[in-house]
Write a protein that holds these residues in place. Structure first.
Motif, PDB file in Angstrom:
ATOM      1  N   UNK A  53     106.878  79.979 135.025  1.00 22.07           N
ATOM      2  CA  UNK A  53     105.966  79.388 134.058  1.00 22.07           C
ATOM      3  C   UNK A  53     104.956  78.518 134.808  1.00 22.07           C
ATOM      4  N   UNK A  54     103.717  78.979 134.894  1.00 22.34           N
ATOM      5  CA  UNK A  54     102.674  78.284 135.650  1.00 22.34           C
ATOM      6  C   UNK A  54     101.460  78.116 134.753  1.00 22.34           C
ATOM      7  N   UNK A  55     100.852  76.933 134.767  1.00 20.01           N
ATOM      8  CA  UNK A  55      99.643  76.679 133.984  1.00 20.01           C
ATOM      9  C   UNK A  55      98.414  76.872 134.854  1.00 20.01           C
ATOM     10  N   UNK A  56      97.294  77.221 134.211  1.00 19.20           N
ATOM     11  CA  UNK A  56      96.015  77.306 134.901  1.00 19.20           C
ATOM     12  C   UNK A  56      95.629  75.902 135.374  1.00 19.20           C
ATOM     13  N   UNK A  57      94.906  75.814 136.474  1.00 17.28           N
ATOM     14  CA  UNK A  57      94.475  74.516 137.001  1.00 17.28           C
ATOM     15  C   UNK A  57      93.548  73.794 136.028  1.00 17.28           C
ATOM     16  N   UNK A  58      92.911  74.521 135.117  1.00 20.36           N
ATOM     17  CA  UNK A  58      92.014  73.910 134.142  1.00 20.36           C
ATOM     18  C   UNK A  58      92.703  73.430 132.877  1.00 20.36           C
ATOM     19  N   UNK A  59      94.011  73.702 132.747  1.00 15.84           N
ATOM     20  CA  UNK A  59      94.753  73.264 131.557  1.00 15.84           C
ATOM     21  C   UNK A  59      94.727  71.753 131.429  1.00 15.84           C
ATOM     22  N   UNK A  60      94.568  71.296 130.188  1.00 10.03           N
ATOM     23  CA  UNK A  60      94.562  69.876 129.833  1.00 10.03           C
ATOM     24  C   UNK A  60      93.393  69.101 130.435  1.00 10.03           C
ATOM     25  N   UNK A  61      92.407  69.810 130.967  1.00 13.87           N
ATOM     26  CA  UNK A  61      91.213  69.146 131.493  1.00 13.87           C
ATOM     27  C   UNK A  61      90.307  68.672 130.365  1.00 13.87           C
ATOM     28  N   UNK A  62      89.537  67.620 130.611  1.00 16.20           N
ATOM     29  CA  UNK A  62      88.611  67.093 129.602  1.00 16.20           C
ATOM     30  C   UNK A  62      87.245  67.734 129.817  1.00 16.20           C
ATOM     31  N   UNK A 110      86.427  59.641 121.525  1.00 15.13           N
ATOM     32  CA  UNK A 110      85.316  60.277 122.242  1.00 15.13           C
ATOM     33  C   UNK A 110      84.981  61.589 121.545  1.00 15.13           C
ATOM     34  N   UNK A 111      84.144  61.514 120.525  1.00 12.82           N
ATOM     35  CA  UNK A 111      83.870  62.688 119.679  1.00 12.82           C
ATOM     36  C   UNK A 111      83.195  63.837 120.414  1.00 12.82           C
ATOM     37  N   UNK A 112      82.515  63.584 121.514  1.00 14.72           N
ATOM     38  CA  UNK A 112      81.828  64.659 122.226  1.00 14.72           C
ATOM     39  C   UNK A 112      82.686  65.268 123.328  1.00 14.72           C
ATOM     40  N   UNK A 113      83.902  64.766 123.518  1.00 21.92           N
ATOM     41  CA  UNK A 113      84.798  65.266 124.567  1.00 21.92           C
ATOM     42  C   UNK A 113      86.014  65.929 123.949  1.00 21.92           C
ATOM     43  N   UNK A 114      86.568  66.910 124.661  1.00 21.17           N
ATOM     44  CA  UNK A 114      87.760  67.596 124.196  1.00 21.17           C
ATOM     45  C   UNK A 114      88.695  67.884 125.346  1.00 21.17           C
ATOM     46  N   UNK A 115      89.969  68.115 125.031  1.00 23.06           N
ATOM     47  CA  UNK A 115      90.968  68.443 126.051  1.00 23.06           C
ATOM     48  C   UNK A 115      91.375  69.900 125.861  1.00 23.06           C
ATOM     49  N   UNK A 116      91.259  70.693 126.925  1.00 25.92           N
ATOM     50  CA  UNK A 116      91.643  72.103 126.863  1.00 25.92           C
ATOM     51  C   UNK A 116      93.137  72.233 126.628  1.00 25.92           C
ATOM     52  N   UNK A 117      93.521  73.225 125.850  1.00 24.83           N
ATOM     53  CA  UNK A 117      94.933  73.492 125.638  1.00 24.83           C
ATOM     54  C   UNK A 117      95.520  74.114 126.885  1.00 24.83           C
ATOM     55  N   UNK A 118      96.843  73.961 127.044  1.00 26.23           N
ATOM     56  CA  UNK A 118      97.510  74.547 128.192  1.00 26.23           C
ATOM     57  C   UNK A 118      97.434  76.073 128.076  1.00 26.23           C
ATOM     58  N   UNK A 119      97.112  76.717 129.180  1.00 31.63           N
ATOM     59  CA  UNK A 119      97.040  78.176 129.186  1.00 31.63           C
ATOM     60  C   UNK A 119      97.440  78.694 130.556  1.00 31.63           C
ATOM     61  N   UNK A 120      97.886  79.940 130.586  1.00 32.76           N
ATOM     62  CA  UNK A 120      98.323  80.568 131.831  1.00 32.76           C
ATOM     63  C   UNK A 120      97.128  81.150 132.579  1.00 32.76           C
ATOM     64  N   UNK A 121      97.194  81.179 133.917  1.00 37.10           N
ATOM     65  CA  UNK A 121      96.110  81.819 134.669  1.00 37.10           C
ATOM     66  C   UNK A 121      96.120  83.329 134.418  1.00 37.10           C
ATOM     67  N   UNK A 122      94.980  83.966 134.583  1.00 35.41           N
ATOM     68  CA  UNK A 122      94.888  85.404 134.299  1.00 35.41           C
ATOM     69  C   UNK A 122      95.698  86.237 135.284  1.00 35.41           C
TER      70      UNK A 122
END
Length: 87
Positions: A45-54, A23-35
């Motif tokens: 160690x907590x990830x943002x709810x948007x981590x790994x979202x497409x 799916x060349x037009x789609x991407x997966x966000x990298x894991x990141x911490x909430x601000x």
């Protein structure tokens, strides 16, 4: 390879997004911490709810646009033997 950055819909930060296979037009966000991680969660160690979202990527799968081009050159270039330059 430099990855495009896309805004996370939960924390509004610009996060790198890797291309999803097939799916060349789609991407997966990298894991990141909430601000607000240090204030709310301490050392956990907590990830943002948007981590790994497409998400939609800005570019690779975009539709190309037609641009009007002037087909007639202003002056014709002629070589020394009466030939035209190709490049």
């Amino acid at each position: 390879m430099k990855m495009p950055r896309v805004e996370c819909e939960f924390c509004q930060r610009h996060i790198a997004a890797g291309i999803v296979a097939g799916r060349a037009s789609k991407g997966r966000l990298w894991r990141h911490d909430p601000t607000e991680r240090p204030e709310l969660f301490g050392d956990a160690l907590v990830s943002c709810a948007g981590s790994l979202g497409i998400v939609d990527l800005p570019g690779p799968g975009a539709q190309m646009e037609f641009v009007e081009v002037d087909d007639e050159p202003d002056e014709e270039l002629v070589g020394p033997l009466g030939t035209m330059a190709l490049f």
